[in-house]
Enzyme design. Structure first.
Site: not given
Ligand SMILES: C[S@@+](CC[C@H](N)C(=O)[O-])C[C@H]1O[C@@H](n2cnc3c(N)ncnc32)[C@H](O)[C@@H]1O
Length: 409
Positions: A83
């Protein structure tokens, strides 16, 4: 300032450029008001963000406002990213993380988990869960390379939480959430907090919730945007195409709508009213409108559609829209002569345009009179079974697992 765990023993070669760029990013984040406390500042200075996005140029990695996309879906939409530093800083400040805490991060990118590891220190524990095996593998690799291999990286749909490392003092959700599954609250310590990009009535705010028994009560909220939740918690809103893909009304409500009448209304006469209210604090105004408008949507138009007319320029970004059967009204702005300020106004179309425009302008004036000066909404999350007479009076938004009530003082 807290002790930096990795400052003296980083297992990587710091490139000459990365250090100064990281310091510049921290200065930018402070100037933007996203970074505030010594502890969070120290974490941002300590973690080598470039090791979590190796294919990106260093300038991009260390820009304050740029997310680093790590995966797109077949339609080309981003579904995973590291992010933007700005929103990470905002959420970590909201979370008030202390050394020794146990934290669950939902959605992995590696970098934010490393920041969390800095904040909880050696006596704390960080668990990061992602639904996507590629992202889990990538996050694990990056964390190891940067010296944070004590973070637990788990592959699972976060709809079920992560029981094996619970309870958590903090749950930090880093993916857009339309609902709060009950296990997120159950796996939280009794005085724990959840920080979540929470979507209600189509609006997303990063809300810091404190737990009060089985209920959550907001302590703070900030404007934000995130990639959407996948898996069991995925939720799509209804799209009403008023002019192909060029003018689209997005709504989370069942109506009453008449889609054909709404399409016809767009090309019929327009009613315009100006409120005399200065256009500013837009995220607060929009939250107020999202709370107060009975049937709510967000209207968005492409640049080409706006040049063609009749949709106003403000709709280049989604604008709060009041809908009643075949009529709709949305907010606009126009310059105030001789100043660099704008005035808030309303455009409306359809058979009820006159009534809708009057009601909408009155809501803007009420916000100006009663809420402009720092009054903040309270967002409360109750379990789905809570009877109506146990809920506060406010805007009720029913979800699958929860009943959300938004009130203003
Ligand atoms: C914006 S990214 C995370 C950014 C991260 N926290 C960072 O270090 O910046 C959002 C993530 O949420 C995950 N995601 C989406 N739906 C999810 C779910 N139901 N359970 C777990 N992860 C999920 C996606 O695969 C994606 O990798």
């Amino acid at each position: 300032m807290s002790t930096l765990r990795h400052r003296t023993s980083r297992p990587y070669d710091e490139s000459e450029e990365a250090g100064p760029l990281r310091e510049a990013m921290v200065r930018d984040l402070r100037d933007l008001g996203a970074l505030d406390t010594d502890e969070v500042i120290a974490a941002f200075l300590a973690v080598p963000r470039h090791l979590f996005a190796k294919d990106e140029p260093l300038e991009t990695v260390y820009a304050a406002n740029t997310p680093l996309v790590t995966k797109k879906n077949s339609e080309g939409q981003a579904i995973s990213s590291v992010s933007a530093a700005h929103i990470q800083a905002t959420m970590l400040e909201q979370a008030e993380i202390k050394p020794g805490m146990r934290v669950l991060e939902i959605g992995s990118g590696g970098y934010n988990a490393a920041l969390l590891a800095e904040l909880v220190g050696d006596s704390g524990q960080v668990t990061s869960v992602d639904i996507d095996p590629d992202i889990v593998a990538r996050a694990q690799q990056c964390l190891t390379a940067a010296g944070y291999d004590e973070v637990n990286v788990v592959l699972a749909d976060a709809e079920g939480g992560v029981a094996e490392h619970a309870p958590y003092d903090r749950v930090i959700v880093t993916v857009g959430a339309w609902d709060i599954p009950p296990v997120w609250i159950e796996q939280l310590s009794t005085d724990g907090q959840i920080v979540v990009p929470f979507r209600f009535r189509g609006l997303t705010r990063s809300v810091a919730f404190g737990r009060q028994d089985a209920r959550l009560v907001s302590r703070d909220y900030r404007l934000c945007g995130f990639v959407p939740m996948q898996g069991a918690g995925e939720h799509t809103e209804r799209l009403i195409r008023l002019d192909g893909d060029d003018v689209v009304l997005r709504t989370d409500e069942n109506g009453p709508f008449d889609e054909d009448l709404l399409r016809a209304a767009l090309h019929g006469p327009k009613v315009e009213r100006w409120s005399g209210v200065v256009f500013d604090q837009v995220d607060q105004l929009d939250l107020w409108l999202g709370t107060s408008i009975p049937v709510f949507g967000l209207l968005k138009a492409t640049k080409a559609a706006i040049e063609k007319g009749p949709v106003g320029r403000s709709a280049l970004l989604p604008v709060p829209t009041s809908v009643r059967e075949g009529s709709f009204a949305y907010r606009m702005k126009r310059p105030i002569e001789g100043t660099d300020e704008f005035e808030t106004g309303v455009y409306a179309h359809g058979p009820d345009a006159e009534a809708l425009v009057e009601e909408y302008v009155e809501l803007i004036r009420t916000w100006d009179r009663e809420h402009r000066d720092g009054s903040r909404a309270r967002i409360e999350v109750f379990s789905a079974g809570t009877p109506d007479d146990k809920l506060p009076h406010g805007r009720l938004v029913d979800k699958k697992h929860t009943r959300v009530v938004i009130t203003w003082p």
